[in-house]
Design an enzyme around this catalytic site. Structure first.
Site, mmCIF file in Angstrom:
data_model
loop_
_atom_site.group_PDB
_atom_site.id
_atom_site.type_symbol
_atom_site.label_atom_id
_atom_site.label_comp_id
_atom_site.label_asym_id
_atom_site.label_seq_id
_atom_site.Cartn_x
_atom_site.Cartn_y
_atom_site.Cartn_z
ATOM 1 N N THR A 70 78.283 -96.215 -121.000
ATOM 2 C CA THR A 70 79.668 -95.953 -120.622
ATOM 3 C C THR A 70 79.917 -94.463 -120.455
ATOM 4 O O THR A 70 80.551 -94.018 -119.493
ATOM 5 C CB THR A 70 80.635 -96.541 -121.668
ATOM 6 N N CYS A 320 90.596 -116.975 -121.895
ATOM 7 C CA CYS A 320 90.945 -117.476 -123.223
ATOM 8 C C CYS A 320 90.059 -116.916 -124.322
ATOM 9 O O CYS A 320 90.257 -117.227 -125.492
ATOM 10 C CB CYS A 320 90.870 -119.002 -123.236
#
Length: 460
Positions: A70, A320
């Site tokens: 990252t 979800c």
């Protein structure tokens, strides 16, 4: 317990463990110092850089080690944009990039720049021509992942790199998912990767910047890593990362063939054994170890928990399973079903028996979760069908709005409509996806007092 989430983080490779332990005794000193211990540490660091550069396909002096993949992406984007600020402040990226790229684009826009997301097809791949059309005279940088982290689709990096080179725009490739399988083809300009994706230790990223690419590191810098990654190098971890990258590359051809066959088995078996399932991603141009599928009428979080209880560690891009309850941006961009999403990514060495055991458990787990949620069974049409129905699913999360739609679609005649009221963001994606899977017509979305009204016309 079978671990099927190598796309998130691969188990530590035995070579990485050996190299890490050995270099703890030899690589603890400051490689910038001239005394014996410092020279020994510098030799280890230089050797690791040469090994990693050979795997990447760049010069050793073009590659630096960062604290993560990252961080490598963030540094690549910010440094390239700063180095080419006279050209402009426009960034091009695909709609399915890793969140590190999306966050960089958001930071650019917050600072007054602009970005363009190139759409993808239902397999998750960009069209090189469409990518080329997104380039502008003020485009400072283009970004394209080598392979997608959620569905495994391999992107046409070489073709896009040629287009970018012709336009004079540097291309940053996020190679986190693919670098362990082989070098990235084409004339890319910058490349970022992360060691824990191929079985190296966490906390080591790679950033390669080709000679001739205008680059200006942002933030405070020091003499470490050519001024592109400040701070004391974690030499034992870096050595382990480079050693494991070389090791997995040596094993890549054999593991590619073996795992690709296992994933082909999963793709075929899931479609055959589980009703109402959509297997996503390109079936051919894909990573060898990864497959993703989405199941109608299933709560993704419950499905993951039940598979974990059955002894299988898998992951998901389903809305979800996210603390934000927002759909996966990758699945959303592809226009495929997001509910009940399961990603299986096999580590190197996964036994065939573990895959067979997973396929033996999966259909029963999905059926149990569907029954618990009240998923519909095939029903005969009503003897006196109504021309239209309204389903109130406000305040209910995925997959309930789709389940309620499926329960009543047979109560309207062919040509009749069902309107689903929902305030769940996932419904905007999953209701059209359900229509495509069940050969019904998605009419469109209409405003409502609360949430939205999704209109479906029955065709069969």
């Amino acid at each position: 317990m079978p671990y099927f989430d190598a796309a998130s983080s691969a188990p530590l490779h035995p070579v990485a463990r050996q190299a890490l332990l050995a270099s703890l005794d030899e690589g603890w000193a400051d490689p910038a110092r001239l005394y014996r211990e410092g020279r020994r540490a510098a030799l280890l660091l230089d050797a690791a850089r040469e090994t990693a550069a050979e795997a990447v396909g760049c010069r050793p002096d073009e590659l630096v080690f960062t604290s993560s993949g990252t961080r490598a992406v963030h540094s690549a984007v910010s440094g390239s944009l700063a180095g080419r600020r006279r050209v402009g402040r426009h960034l091009v990226l695909s709609a399915v990039e890793h969140s590190s790229v999306l966050h960089s684009a958001a930071a650019l826009e917050a600072a007054g720049g602009t970005s363009t997301e190139v759409p993808v097809d239902r397999t998750g791949a960009v069209d090189p021509a469409a990518y080329g059309r997104a380039l502008r005279p003020d485009t400072a940088l283009a970004c394209l992942q080598s392979a997608n982290h959620e569905v495994g689709t391999v992107q046409p990096v070489a073709e896009v790199a040629e287009i970018c080179a012709g336009a004079g725009v540097p291309l940053l490739v996020d190679a986190a998912q693919s670098l362990g399988w082989g070098p990235v083809p084409g004339r890319w300009s910058l490349l970022a990767a992360s060691a824990h994706k191929w079985g190296g230790p966490a906390g080591v990223g790679l950033l390669a910047v080709r000679k001739g690419v205008r680059f200006a590191s942002q933030g405070p810098v020091d003499e470490r890593e050519s001024g592109r990654a400040a701070g004391f190098e974690n030499i034992p971890a870096i050595v382990a990362a480079a050693a494991s990258l070389r090791a997995v590359r040596a094993e890549a051809a054999a593991e590619d063939a073996r795992l690709r066959a296992l994933v082909d088995r999963v793709r075929a078996a899931v479609a055959a054994l589980v009703p109402d399932v959509e297997v996503t991603g390109d079936p051919v141009r894909r990573l060898p170890h990864l497959v993703t599928f989405s199941c109608l009428y299933v709560d993704g979080e419950t499905l993951l928990h039940e598979l974990d209880r059955a002894g299988f560690s898998v992951s998901s891009g389903s809305s979800c399973t996210s603390s934000t309850l927002t759909p996966s941006h990758v699945l959303k961009a592809m226009g495929v079903l997001t509910e009940g999403n399961i990603r299986v990514s096999l580590p190197a060495g996964t036994p065939e028996g573990d895959v067979d055991a997973f396929l033996g458990v999966l259909p029963g787990v999905v059926a149990e979760v569907r029954e618990r949620l009240g998923a519909p069974a095939p029903a005969a049409p009503s003897s006196a069908p109504r021309a239209s129905l309204v389903v109130d699913a406000l305040g209910r999360r995925c997959p309930i709005p789709v389940i309620e739609l499926a329960k009543v679609i047979g109560e309207v005649p062919v040509g009749g409509t069902v309107t689903v009221l929902s305030d769940d963001e996932a419904a905007r994606l999953d209701i059209p996806a359900w229509c495509a899977m069940r050969e019904q017509e998605y009419v469109g979305e209409e405003p409502a007092d609360r949430g939205s009204a999704y209109v479906v016309r029955r065709l069969v």
